[in-house]
Scaffold this active site. Structure first.
Site, PDB file in Angstrom:
ATOM      1  N   CYS A 262      30.667  21.633   8.929  1.00 46.97           N
ATOM      2  CA  CYS A 262      29.834  21.365   8.177  1.00 46.97           C
ATOM      3  C   CYS A 262      29.102  20.903   9.121  1.00 46.97           C
ATOM      4  O   CYS A 262      28.367  21.596   9.952  1.00 46.97           O
ATOM      5  CB  CYS A 262      30.880  19.961   6.898  1.00 46.97           C
ATOM      6  SG  CYS A 262      31.597  18.757   8.380  1.00 46.97           S
TER       7      CYS A 262
ATOM      8  N   ASN B  80      30.509  17.036  10.774  1.00 50.50           N
ATOM      9  CA  ASN B  80      31.832  16.745  11.109  1.00 50.50           C
ATOM     10  C   ASN B  80      32.900  15.685  10.494  1.00 50.50           C
ATOM     11  O   ASN B  80      33.413  15.405  11.455  1.00 50.50           O
ATOM     12  CB  ASN B  80      31.610  16.944  12.575  1.00 50.50           C
ATOM     13  CG  ASN B  80      32.980  17.281  12.993  1.00 50.50           C
ATOM     14  OD1 ASN B  80      33.160  17.085  14.457  1.00 50.50           O
ATOM     15  ND2 ASN B  80      34.446  18.218  11.975  1.00 50.50           N
TER      16      ASN B  80
ATOM     17  N   CYS C 292      33.389  15.029   6.936  1.00 51.16           N
ATOM     18  CA  CYS C 292      34.198  14.631   5.348  1.00 51.16           C
ATOM     19  C   CYS C 292      34.581  16.286   5.838  1.00 51.16           C
ATOM     20  O   CYS C 292      35.664  16.839   5.621  1.00 51.16           O
ATOM     21  CB  CYS C 292      32.806  14.458   4.621  1.00 51.16           C
ATOM     22  SG  CYS C 292      32.159  13.000   4.974  1.00 51.16           S
ATOM     23  N   ARG C 293      33.892  17.302   5.060  1.00 53.83           N
ATOM     24  CA  ARG C 293      34.785  18.400   4.731  1.00 53.83           C
ATOM     25  C   ARG C 293      35.261  19.600   5.487  1.00 53.83           C
ATOM     26  O   ARG C 293      36.411  19.837   5.831  1.00 53.83           O
ATOM     27  CB  ARG C 293      33.434  19.651   4.298  1.00 53.83           C
ATOM     28  CG  ARG C 293      33.259  18.802   2.971  1.00 53.83           C
ATOM     29  CD  ARG C 293      31.249  19.647   2.496  1.00 53.83           C
ATOM     30  NE  ARG C 293      30.762  19.009   3.660  1.00 53.83           N
ATOM     31  CZ  ARG C 293      29.105  19.996   3.309  1.00 53.83           C
ATOM     32  NH1 ARG C 293      29.198  21.308   2.816  1.00 53.83           N
ATOM     33  NH2 ARG C 293      29.025  19.406   4.458  1.00 53.83           N
ATOM     34  N   SER C 294      34.961  19.135   7.270  1.00 56.55           N
ATOM     35  CA  SER C 294      35.912  20.476   8.044  1.00 56.55           C
ATOM     36  C   SER C 294      36.462  19.825   8.970  1.00 56.55           C
ATOM     37  O   SER C 294      37.526  20.975   8.422  1.00 56.55           O
ATOM     38  CB  SER C 294      33.996  20.809   9.209  1.00 56.55           C
ATOM     39  OG  SER C 294      33.797  19.862   9.883  1.00 56.55           O
TER      40      SER C 294
ATOM     41  N   ASP D  82      29.085  18.768  -0.402  1.00 57.60           N
ATOM     42  CA  ASP D  82      28.966  17.694   0.587  1.00 57.60           C
ATOM     43  C   ASP D  82      28.920  16.715  -0.500  1.00 57.60           C
ATOM     44  O   ASP D  82      28.362  16.295  -1.424  1.00 57.60           O
ATOM     45  CB  ASP D  82      27.174  17.696   1.310  1.00 57.60           C
ATOM     46  CG  ASP D  82      27.621  16.436   2.202  1.00 57.60           C
ATOM     47  OD1 ASP D  82      28.283  15.402   2.094  1.00 57.60           O
ATOM     48  OD2 ASP D  82      26.100  16.692   2.880  1.00 57.60           O
TER      49      ASP D  82
HETATM   50  P1  4NP Z   1      30.294  16.742   5.930  1.00 55.05           P
HETATM   51  O1  4NP Z   1      29.083  14.925   4.875  1.00 55.05           O
HETATM   52  O2  4NP Z   1      28.488  17.519   6.002  1.00 55.05           O
HETATM   53  O3  4NP Z   1      31.034  17.133   4.970  1.00 55.05           O
HETATM   54  O4  4NP Z   1      30.688  15.880   7.658  1.00 55.05           O
HETATM   55  C1  4NP Z   1      28.724  14.657   5.566  1.00 55.05           C
HETATM   56  C2  4NP Z   1      28.662  13.778   6.726  1.00 55.05           C
HETATM   57  C3  4NP Z   1      27.125  12.927   7.036  1.00 55.05           C
HETATM   58  C4  4NP Z   1      26.208  13.495   6.182  1.00 55.05           C
HETATM   59  C5  4NP Z   1      25.699  14.019   5.546  1.00 55.05           C
HETATM   60  C6  4NP Z   1      27.016  15.169   4.944  1.00 55.05           C
HETATM   61  N1  4NP Z   1      24.861  12.665   6.714  1.00 55.05           N
HETATM   62  O5  4NP Z   1      23.855  12.700   6.197  1.00 55.05           O
HETATM   63  O6  4NP Z   1      25.110  11.522   7.799  1.00 55.05           O
END
Ligand code: 4NP
Length: 157
Positions: A10, A13, A15-17, A129
Site C-alpha cells: 500500500c 505500510n 494500514c492496508r497492506s 485508504d
Molecule cells: P496505508 O495508509 O497506505 O494503508 O498504510 C496510509 C498511511 C499513512 C499515510 C497515507 C496512507 N500518510 O499519508 O502518512
C-alpha cells in the site's frame, strides 16, 4: 518444495497492506499452509519506515483475532527478484510499483496485480485508504480484504 512468496503493498505500510498480510497469514494457519508461503508487506512511501501498524487498524484486527505484527518498510527493486506475487491495494500503488519496476529491474519473476482483482463479495475495485477517515473505515477495509485475500489464495491453490 519451493515456497510461494507474496508481498502486499500500500502507500504507508501501516494500514492496508499490514492488514492484508495478517489476514493472509491467519488464513494460511487455518488451512495448515503456513510452511508453504513467505508473506510480507511494504509501502511505496517511506514516511513510516520502522513503525508498527496504525493502532486503529491493529485494534480493529484484534477484534477479529487477527494479530498485526509487522513493522513498516518501503518496497525496493530487490522485491521484484524475491516475490512471486506482488499485490497492490489501489490503482496508485499499482502504478507506483510498475514505475519502480520499469526504472530499476528487468526481472519478470513477480506477477503484479491489484488485490481487488480477486474480490467476490465486495464490489470495490480498490481498497480505500482509511488513514484520514473514521474508525468505521478500518473495519470496512478488513471486510473487503477478508473477501479478496481469500479469493487470491483460491486462485493460486
Ligand atoms: P496505508 O495508509 O497506505 O494503508 O498504510 C496510509 C498511511 C499513512 C499515510 C497515507 C496512507 N500518510 O499519508 O502518512
Amino acid at each position: 518444495m519451493k515456497k510461494i512468496s507474496v508481498l502486499f503493498v500500500c502507500l504507508g505500510n501501516i494500514c492496508r497492506s499490514p492488514a492484508a498480510e495478517a489476514i493472509f497469514n491467519s488464513l494460511l494457519e487455518k488451512k495448515g499452509l503456513t510452511d508453504c508461503f513467505i508473506v510480507d508487506s511494504a509501502g511505496t512511501g517511506s514516511w513510516h519506515i520502522g513503525k508498527k501498524a496504525d493502532s486503529r487498524m491493529r485494534i480493529a484486527a484484534e477484534r477479529r483475532d487477527i494479530n498485526i505484527l509487522s513493522r513498516a518498510r518501503q518496497i525496493t527493486s530487490k522485491d521484484f527478484d524475491e516475490f512471486n506475487h506482488i499485490l497492490a491495494m489501489d490503482d496508485s500503488n499499482f502504478r507506483n510499483i510498475k514505475d519502480l519496476k520499469n526504472r530499476t529491474t528487468s526481472t519478470d519473476l513477480a506477477s503484479i496485480k491489484k488485490i481487488q482483482d480477486f474480490r467476490s463479495v465486495f464490489n470495490e475495485q480498490e481498497v480505500p485508504d482509511p488513514y484520514f477517515g473514521g474508525d468505521d473505515g478500518f473495519d470496512y477495509v478488513l471486510d473487503i480484504l477478508e473477501d479478496s485475500v481469500n479469493g487470491f489464495l483460491e486462485s493460486i491453490s
